[in-house]
Design an enzyme around this catalytic site. Structure first.
Site, PDB file in Angstrom:
ATOM      1  N   ARG A  22      12.233  33.069  49.500  1.00  9.36           N
ATOM      2  CA  ARG A  22      12.721  33.338  50.851  1.00  9.36           C
ATOM      3  C   ARG A  22      11.685  33.053  51.944  1.00  9.36           C
ATOM      4  O   ARG A  22      12.000  33.060  53.124  1.00  9.36           O
ATOM      5  CB  ARG A  22      13.221  34.789  50.944  1.00  9.36           C
ATOM      6  CG  ARG A  22      14.561  34.984  50.266  1.00  9.36           C
ATOM      7  CD  ARG A  22      14.884  36.453  50.051  1.00  9.36           C
ATOM      8  NE  ARG A  22      14.127  37.038  48.948  1.00  9.36           N
ATOM      9  CZ  ARG A  22      14.225  38.298  48.560  1.00  9.36           C
ATOM     10  NH1 ARG A  22      15.021  39.129  49.187  1.00  9.36           N
ATOM     11  NH2 ARG A  22      13.516  38.738  47.539  1.00  9.36           N
ATOM     12  N   ARG A 346     -21.585  27.902  65.661  1.00  7.79           N
ATOM     13  CA  ARG A 346     -21.030  27.891  64.300  1.00  7.79           C
ATOM     14  C   ARG A 346     -22.126  27.764  63.254  1.00  7.79           C
ATOM     15  O   ARG A 346     -23.284  27.510  63.586  1.00  7.79           O
ATOM     16  CB  ARG A 346     -20.030  26.735  64.155  1.00  7.79           C
ATOM     17  CG  ARG A 346     -20.653  25.381  64.376  1.00  7.79           C
ATOM     18  CD  ARG A 346     -19.607  24.279  64.477  1.00  7.79           C
ATOM     19  NE  ARG A 346     -20.228  23.015  64.750  1.00  7.79           N
ATOM     20  CZ  ARG A 346     -20.545  22.098  63.819  1.00  7.79           C
ATOM     21  NH1 ARG A 346     -20.281  22.322  62.555  1.00  7.79           N
ATOM     22  NH2 ARG A 346     -21.127  20.965  64.156  1.00  7.79           N
TER      23      ARG A 346
HETATM   24  C1  UD1 Z   1      12.338  44.103  42.726  1.00 12.07           C
HETATM   25  C2  UD1 Z   1      13.131  45.100  41.882  1.00 12.07           C
HETATM   26  C3  UD1 Z   1      14.066  45.892  42.788  1.00 12.07           C
HETATM   27  C4  UD1 Z   1      13.283  46.566  43.885  1.00 12.07           C
HETATM   28  C5  UD1 Z   1      12.424  45.568  44.635  1.00 12.07           C
HETATM   29  C6  UD1 Z   1      11.480  46.298  45.561  1.00 12.07           C
HETATM   30  C7  UD1 Z   1      13.427  44.028  39.695  1.00 12.07           C
HETATM   31  C8  UD1 Z   1      14.356  43.340  38.782  1.00 12.07           C
HETATM   32  N1  UD1 Z   1      13.903  44.399  40.879  1.00 12.07           N
HETATM   33  O1  UD1 Z   1      13.272  43.190  43.257  1.00 12.07           O
HETATM   34  O2  UD1 Z   1      14.754  46.882  42.037  1.00 12.07           O
HETATM   35  O3  UD1 Z   1      14.160  47.229  44.767  1.00 12.07           O
HETATM   36  O4  UD1 Z   1      11.615  44.804  43.721  1.00 12.07           O
HETATM   37  O5  UD1 Z   1      10.778  45.403  46.367  1.00 12.07           O
HETATM   38  O6  UD1 Z   1      12.293  44.290  39.323  1.00 12.07           O
HETATM   39  N2  UD1 Z   1       7.443  38.526  39.678  1.00 12.07           N
HETATM   40  C9  UD1 Z   1       6.681  37.981  38.679  1.00 12.07           C
HETATM   41  N3  UD1 Z   1       7.304  37.285  37.694  1.00 12.07           N
HETATM   42  C10 UD1 Z   1       8.635  37.137  37.632  1.00 12.07           C
HETATM   43  C11 UD1 Z   1       9.415  37.713  38.655  1.00 12.07           C
HETATM   44  C12 UD1 Z   1       8.784  38.415  39.668  1.00 12.07           C
HETATM   45  O7  UD1 Z   1       5.448  38.085  38.681  1.00 12.07           O
HETATM   46  O8  UD1 Z   1       9.120  36.506  36.685  1.00 12.07           O
HETATM   47  C13 UD1 Z   1       6.767  39.253  40.753  1.00 12.07           C
HETATM   48  C14 UD1 Z   1       6.992  38.632  42.098  1.00 12.07           C
HETATM   49  O9  UD1 Z   1       5.978  37.674  42.396  1.00 12.07           O
HETATM   50  C15 UD1 Z   1       6.939  39.824  43.027  1.00 12.07           C
HETATM   51  C16 UD1 Z   1       7.390  40.981  42.156  1.00 12.07           C
HETATM   52  O10 UD1 Z   1       7.306  40.547  40.827  1.00 12.07           O
HETATM   53  O11 UD1 Z   1       5.639  40.078  43.472  1.00 12.07           O
HETATM   54  C17 UD1 Z   1       8.829  41.423  42.467  1.00 12.07           C
HETATM   55  O12 UD1 Z   1       9.692  40.320  42.244  1.00 12.07           O
HETATM   56  P1  UD1 Z   1      10.852  39.980  43.256  1.00 12.07           P
HETATM   57  O13 UD1 Z   1      11.539  38.765  42.783  1.00 12.07           O
HETATM   58  O14 UD1 Z   1      10.336  39.999  44.644  1.00 12.07           O
HETATM   59  O15 UD1 Z   1      11.818  41.241  42.993  1.00 12.07           O
HETATM   60  P2  UD1 Z   1      12.861  41.806  44.007  1.00 12.07           P
HETATM   61  O16 UD1 Z   1      14.061  40.938  43.997  1.00 12.07           O
HETATM   62  O17 UD1 Z   1      12.226  42.082  45.291  1.00 12.07           O
HETATM   63 CA    CA Z   2      10.319  41.559  46.474  1.00 18.69          CA
END
Ligand code: UD1
Ligand code: CA
Length: 465
Positions: A22, A346
């Site tokens: 996003r 600088r």
């Molecule tokens: C997640 C939660 C949601 C919560 C929200 C809060 C899950 C499934 N959902 O959703 O319940 O309300 O956070 O902000 O956990 N990431 C990885 N590897 C992956 C996927 C994600 O490292 O394979 C990391 C992302 O970089 C990020 C974090 O995990 O920093 C959260 O992932 P994101 O996709 O932002 O989850 P949300 O949809 O926000």
């Molecule tokens: Ca998130």
């Protein structure tokens, strides 16, 4: 039953492997900057405040850059990095860190790299509740006016926790729940990994959800606790550039407010001044509009910084005046100096007490001695200049021969005439004078007047002239 033992060691796990679609960027979301530092740096710094045994960071998209950003913030010893080769969901991300985490009886606090405003005291509160309640899992929750996009906390009729349902998988009724999962949790490590084995990607996104774990633990008779937090902004993640700008504004306002109320600093127009939250500014300083003070800059007392100046990672003493439109980077300026307008310092430019650098002067990697002045249109590079010397308008240290940089030394009480070219390496002895338009290709002995192209000795000077 797995219980939190108050004496279990604490590990932190930060999830930061995702791209952050996003943001509409080629740059990983956690590398976007807030207050001049990547998001991941904010989160890592706060997590380090818990003094955990180790901070584990799951990286994937732009792994090397994310790693460097963390190491720049914390040094190389505190963090351990694990690669999640494919981003298959938050559950999969945690599994990637399994080997580093699982071995011992421990508690792990999990959070995401995109919650830069999270406070240490909030993480402490979560960790304390988890331990006091002997929970297998404690979830940080918050109530939002508009919970769209977040995982919802589903409870039974008695208000007991049942499960987390993601936005995309939620029913109409579940979507009306306003209590959401902040994505910040404490888990007993052994319970976490054993439950993760049961997690299936049977959902709308085809991902392994970490958020399925609490319900699995509950079914196994484990204790799940929620920790409700009041400040929604603090725990909400950044997902878009619009949110990033909003947070930037917020952070900036609170920094400037603190400097005004606690620091005694005057801002002529606080809404048009940009100060890093890491900078320090002494009392009775006056900061004019459109000034940017970046990085770890330290500014002494009673300085006046005029319109349009940018000061980055630099040190200013007391009563320093920076006139309009100066750029000062990685440099230091002692008490009672004046700079600008339109000057550029600088690469470790150093100005000693009472020295002055004026209009359209550039100073690179040079030291300017006490009381020395260079008022107009000059380039000083790789130069060491003594005390009470005057550098005439249009002086250039010709420090570069096309291959190498060479030093210029100008001693005390020297008068460099306007438009002098100092062909480095060269030394101008104390008390010497160069005539206007001289091209100095050889060292000038002390107390000597040189002039011409190239400059030749014209006469020996009387020491008091
Ligand atoms: C997640 C939660 C949601 C919560 C929200 C809060 C899950 C499934 N959902 O959703 O319940 O309300 O956070 O902000 O956990 N990431 C990885 N590897 C992956 C996927 C994600 O490292 O394979 C990391 C992302 O970089 C990020 C974090 O995990 O920093 C959260 O992932 P994101 O996709 O932002 O989850 P949300 O949809 O926000
Ligand atoms: Ca998130």
């Amino acid at each position: 039953m797995t219980r939190a033992n108050p004496n279990n060691p604490l590990d932190v796990l930060i999830l930061a492997a995702g791209l952050g679609t996003r943001m509409k960027s080629r740059r990983a979301k956690v590398l976007h900057e807030l207050g001049g530092r990547p998001l991941i740096a904010h989160v890592s710094r706060t997590a380090a405040g818990l003094e955990p045994r180790k901070i584990h960071i799951v990286i994937g998209y732009q792994a090397d850059k994310v790693r460097r950003a963390v190491e720049e913030e914390l040094g190389t010893a505190t963090a351990a990095f694990v690669l999640q080769p494919e981003q298959r969901g938050t559950g999969d991300a945690v599994i990637a860190a399994r080997t580093g985490l699982e071995s011992n009886q421990s508690t792990v606090l999990i959070l995401s790299g995109d919650v830069p405003l999270i406070k240490l005291e909030t993480l402490r509160g979560l960790n304390d509740k988890h331990r006091h309640q002997n929970a297998a899992c404690t979830i940080l929750t918050v109530r939002l006016e508009n919970p769209t996009g977040y995982g919802r906390i589903v409870r039974d009729e008695n208000g007991n926790f049942l499960k987390i349902v993601e936005q995309k998988d939620a029913t109409e009724e579940q979507r009306s729940i306003r209590e959401i999962n902040a994505g910040i949790y404490c888990f007993e490590t052994s319970a976490l990994f054993s439950a993760l084995e049961e997690v299936k990607p049977a959902n709308k996104q085809g991902e392994y959800y970490l958020t399925d774990v609490p319900a699995i633990l509950l079914q196994r008779g484990q204790k799940i606790v929620t920790y409700e937090h009041r400040d929604a902004r603090e725990v909400s993640g950044i997902n878009t550039r619009a949110e990033l700008a909003e947070f930037e504004n917020l952070l900036r306002r609170s920094t400037i407010r603190r400097l005004m109320l606690e620091g005694g600093v005057t801002f002529i127009d606080p809404s048009h001044t940009y100060v890093s939250d890491e900078a320090r500014i002494g009392p009775d300083c006056v900061i004019h509009p459109d000034v940017q003070i970046e990085g770890k800059s330290v500014i002494g007392e009673a300085c006046e910084i005029y319109h349009g100046a940018r000061i980055t990672n630099s040190l200013l003493g007391n009563r320093v005046v920076i006139k309009d439109h100066c750029v000062i980077i990685d440099s230091s300026i002692a008490d009672d100096c004046a700079v600008g307008p339109f000057a550029h310092l600088r690469m470790n430019a150093q100005m000693e007490e009472r020295s002055v650098v004026g209009n359209f002067v550039e100073v690179k990697k040079s030291r300017i001695g006490r009381g020395t002045k260079s008022m107009h249109l000059t380039y000083l590079g790789d130069a060491t200049i003594g005390e009470e010397t005057n550098i005439g308008a249009g002086t250039v240290t010709c420090n570069y021969d096309g291959k190498h940089k060479h030093p210029t030394v100008i001693e005390d009480h020297v008068r460099i005439g306007s438009d002098t070219m100092l062909v480095a390496p060269v030394r101008v002895g104390s008390g010497a004078v160069t005539g206007a338009g001289s091209v100095v290709t050889e060292d000038v002995p002390p107390n000597t007047l040189v002039a011409g192209v190239p400059a030749k000795v014209k006469k020996k000077l009387d020491e008091n002239s």
